[in-house]
Motif scaffolding. Sequence first.
Motif, PDB file in Angstrom:
ATOM      1  N   ALA A 189       6.413  -2.101  -5.739  1.00 19.85           N
ATOM      2  CA  ALA A 189       6.407  -1.535  -4.389  1.00 19.85           C
ATOM      3  C   ALA A 189       7.136  -0.200  -4.384  1.00 19.85           C
ATOM      4  O   ALA A 189       8.283  -0.098  -4.807  1.00 19.85           O
ATOM      5  CB  ALA A 189       7.072  -2.502  -3.413  1.00 19.85           C
ATOM      6  N   ILE A 190       6.439   0.816  -3.903  1.00 25.61           N
ATOM      7  CA  ILE A 190       6.994   2.171  -3.826  1.00 25.61           C
ATOM      8  C   ILE A 190       7.887   2.278  -2.581  1.00 25.61           C
ATOM      9  O   ILE A 190       7.531   1.766  -1.518  1.00 25.61           O
ATOM     10  CB  ILE A 190       5.845   3.209  -3.733  1.00 25.61           C
ATOM     11  N   GLY A 191       9.013   2.925  -2.715  1.00 27.97           N
ATOM     12  CA  GLY A 191       9.911   3.131  -1.576  1.00 27.97           C
ATOM     13  C   GLY A 191       9.764   4.534  -1.003  1.00 27.97           C
ATOM     14  O   GLY A 191       9.452   5.472  -1.731  1.00 27.97           O
TER      15      GLY A 191
ATOM     16  N   PHE B  13      10.441   2.830  -7.252  1.00 30.22           N
ATOM     17  CA  PHE B  13       9.820   1.556  -6.909  1.00 30.22           C
ATOM     18  C   PHE B  13      10.775   0.402  -7.181  1.00 30.22           C
ATOM     19  O   PHE B  13      11.797   0.546  -7.849  1.00 30.22           O
ATOM     20  CB  PHE B  13       8.522   1.347  -7.699  1.00 30.22           C
ATOM     21  N   PHE B  14      10.405  -0.741  -6.628  1.00 27.49           N
ATOM     22  CA  PHE B  14      11.110  -1.993  -6.910  1.00 27.49           C
ATOM     23  C   PHE B  14      10.064  -3.071  -7.133  1.00 27.49           C
ATOM     24  O   PHE B  14       8.878  -2.864  -6.823  1.00 27.49           O
ATOM     25  CB  PHE B  14      12.064  -2.363  -5.756  1.00 27.49           C
ATOM     26  N   LEU B  15      10.491  -4.201  -7.694  1.00 29.32           N
ATOM     27  CA  LEU B  15       9.587  -5.328  -7.943  1.00 29.32           C
ATOM     28  C   LEU B  15       9.779  -6.397  -6.876  1.00 29.32           C
ATOM     29  O   LEU B  15      10.913  -6.673  -6.469  1.00 29.32           O
ATOM     30  CB  LEU B  15       9.871  -5.940  -9.322  1.00 29.32           C
TER      31      LEU B  15
ATOM     32  N   HIS C 281       9.473  -5.519   9.267  1.00 26.10           N
ATOM     33  CA  HIS C 281       8.092  -5.356   8.805  1.00 26.10           C
ATOM     34  C   HIS C 281       7.899  -3.960   8.218  1.00 26.10           C
ATOM     35  O   HIS C 281       8.455  -2.985   8.745  1.00 26.10           O
ATOM     36  CB  HIS C 281       7.108  -5.562   9.958  1.00 26.10           C
ATOM     37  N   GLU C 282       7.124  -3.865   7.162  1.00 25.08           N
ATOM     38  CA  GLU C 282       6.676  -2.581   6.606  1.00 25.08           C
ATOM     39  C   GLU C 282       5.210  -2.755   6.221  1.00 25.08           C
ATOM     40  O   GLU C 282       4.913  -3.338   5.173  1.00 25.08           O
ATOM     41  CB  GLU C 282       7.503  -2.200   5.352  1.00 25.08           C
ATOM     42  N   VAL C 283       4.306  -2.283   7.045  1.00 21.41           N
ATOM     43  CA  VAL C 283       2.877  -2.441   6.730  1.00 21.41           C
ATOM     44  C   VAL C 283       2.490  -1.391   5.680  1.00 21.41           C
ATOM     45  O   VAL C 283       2.930  -0.241   5.757  1.00 21.41           O
ATOM     46  CB  VAL C 283       2.001  -2.358   8.006  1.00 21.41           C
ATOM     47  N   GLU C 284       1.712  -1.818   4.690  1.00 19.99           N
ATOM     48  CA  GLU C 284       1.425  -0.927   3.555  1.00 19.99           C
ATOM     49  C   GLU C 284      -0.004  -1.128   3.025  1.00 19.99           C
ATOM     50  O   GLU C 284      -0.542  -2.232   3.063  1.00 19.99           O
ATOM     51  CB  GLU C 284       2.421  -1.191   2.406  1.00 19.99           C
ATOM     52  N   LEU C 285      -0.548  -0.064   2.501  1.00 19.94           N
ATOM     53  CA  LEU C 285      -1.801  -0.174   1.746  1.00 19.94           C
ATOM     54  C   LEU C 285      -1.465  -0.694   0.342  1.00 19.94           C
ATOM     55  O   LEU C 285      -0.543  -0.177  -0.306  1.00 19.94           O
ATOM     56  CB  LEU C 285      -2.464   1.202   1.643  1.00 19.94           C
TER      57      LEU C 285
ATOM     58  N   VAL D  68       2.223  -6.598   4.042  1.00 17.60           N
ATOM     59  CA  VAL D  68       3.477  -6.265   4.712  1.00 17.60           C
ATOM     60  C   VAL D  68       4.606  -6.532   3.721  1.00 17.60           C
ATOM     61  O   VAL D  68       4.710  -7.623   3.154  1.00 17.60           O
ATOM     62  CB  VAL D  68       3.664  -7.063   6.023  1.00 17.60           C
ATOM     63  N   ASP D  69       5.388  -5.497   3.503  1.00 19.75           N
ATOM     64  CA  ASP D  69       6.553  -5.600   2.617  1.00 19.75           C
ATOM     65  C   ASP D  69       7.745  -5.993   3.491  1.00 19.75           C
ATOM     66  O   ASP D  69       8.510  -5.147   3.946  1.00 19.75           O
ATOM     67  CB  ASP D  69       6.765  -4.231   1.952  1.00 19.75           C
ATOM     68  N   MET D  70       7.859  -7.300   3.736  1.00 21.65           N
ATOM     69  CA  MET D  70       8.975  -7.780   4.560  1.00 21.65           C
ATOM     70  C   MET D  70      10.283  -7.515   3.815  1.00 21.65           C
ATOM     71  O   MET D  70      10.373  -7.710   2.591  1.00 21.65           O
ATOM     72  CB  MET D  70       8.824  -9.269   4.869  1.00 21.65           C
TER      73      MET D  70
ATOM     74  N   ALA E 198      16.825  -8.876  -1.404  1.00 23.78           N
ATOM     75  CA  ALA E 198      16.476  -8.361  -0.066  1.00 23.78           C
ATOM     76  C   ALA E 198      14.970  -8.238   0.135  1.00 23.78           C
ATOM     77  O   ALA E 198      14.469  -8.277   1.258  1.00 23.78           O
ATOM     78  CB  ALA E 198      17.145  -7.008   0.165  1.00 23.78           C
ATOM     79  N   LYS E 199      14.238  -8.087  -0.966  1.00 22.61           N
ATOM     80  CA  LYS E 199      12.792  -7.894  -0.893  1.00 22.61           C
ATOM     81  C   LYS E 199      12.012  -9.129  -1.328  1.00 22.61           C
ATOM     82  O   LYS E 199      10.794  -9.166  -1.177  1.00 22.61           O
ATOM     83  CB  LYS E 199      12.397  -6.726  -1.816  1.00 22.61           C
ATOM     84  N   GLY E 200      12.701 -10.120  -1.893  1.00 21.21           N
ATOM     85  CA  GLY E 200      11.984 -11.148  -2.638  1.00 21.21           C
ATOM     86  C   GLY E 200      11.921 -12.549  -2.077  1.00 21.21           C
ATOM     87  O   GLY E 200      11.437 -13.457  -2.754  1.00 21.21           O
TER      88      GLY E 200
END
Lengths: 215, 215
Positions: free
Chosen positions: B14-16, B36-38, B61-65, B92-94, B113-115
């Motif tokens: 996931a790109i930040g 990026f992060f995994l 929420h972070e909506v992403e392509l 969505v990258d919650m 935090a992302k996982g």
Amino acid sequence: MASNFIQTGKKIVAIGRNYAAHAKELGNKPPKEPFFFLKPTSSYVPSGGKVEIPRGIVAHHEVELGLVIGKKGRDIPAAQADSYVAGYTLAVDMTARNLQNKVRKAGLPWSSAKGFDTFTPIGQVLLNKDIPDPHNLRLSLAINGEIKQDGSTGDMIFRIPQLIEHVSSIMTLEEGDLLLTGTPEGVGPVEPGDKVLCALKDAQGKELLKLEFDA
Amino acid sequence: MASNFIQTGKKIVAIGRNYAAHAKELGNKPPKEPFFFLKPTSSYVPSGGKVEIPRGIVAHHEVELGLVIGKKGRDIPAAQADSYVAGYTLAVDMTARNLQNKVRKAGLPWSSAKGFDTFTPIGQVLLNKDIPDPHNLRLSLAINGEIKQDGSTGDMIFRIPQLIEHVSSIMTLEEGDLLLTGTPEGVGPVEPGDKVLCALKDAQGKELLKLEFDA
Ligand SMILES: [Mg+2]
Ligand SMILES: [Mg+2]
Ligand SMILES: [Mg+2]
């Protein structure tokens, strides 16, 4: 099957600063609760292989005891954690230390610093019956015949059942996932041309596993 | 097969901060190079499912392509990146924002935090032929009928070929891996009981994909 986890496993969960002497050598305090980061399975390189050190990267070795997860679990209580371990292995959590120091200062993710291709050299799997006490093993790493790391898994700050409880309270562990349990003190650079030899021994000094790679 | 990536894929990259207005809304500068992060694949939840918000967590929420990788590649030049994309999806990258802020300050990894389980709601896959220009799409997210995010993929700071070149210079991309391309502005909390509806539309406003979940 546990023996096939390099091909089938989906994630590598690696615990940070789980040995007090190692936390200290990098200028960090021992953590109050476990923390972890993810490494991609594309970073595996089997024993006998070559670790590629990208240009401009200072790559440190961190020899670690690895646990191969044997079945899917979430919110696993420490008391039941043992039944989720299919086996043990020896791994090196190669780390781009200069890049890690940079991202730490900037508050950025560790994923690139930990995730380069070939940054997780990995050994064979030992089944549980061959490891009577995973907290009474010696982990060593030598470069070109000189011992750099030689620690006891008895010095883990957070022991295996706690680690499994903590990680699985955040993310489901699945069959074939690898849990790296942290590194003892003595980390340092691996240079192109180095020959690295790691060993896992029992308390009596009997060698249980070997892991070797060139850089 | 691309359509099966939720089951077979091994990693989520996931790109930040890939949209300037989003970087700014969180008090960050637009990055000079991609980072990026995994996220673990155990965090997927298909459209129609439920996102679980752990106690004490402020989940944004972070909506992403999303790009589904179609074949294995390493050091992929930007000019050849297109041929590694099997299809596009909406995700969505919650993000556990309060936990992320804490680990950022401490220089710790973003992985927890992302996982969390269910922190990557994910839609169906559209094949390349259905997306003539991935940099000319609209991404939107509404909570309980109120639009929170509505951005254009044309506003990405680093475009898709550059992202693939960058990530694959560090780690091999494999069939079924997902690459998240960053979120436009408007991120904010999802609360238990919320109904979230995301859409991917083309430049003419035609809906191409939908993604919905409850919290
Ligand atoms: Mg993975
Ligand atoms: Mg380590
Ligand atoms: Mg994001």
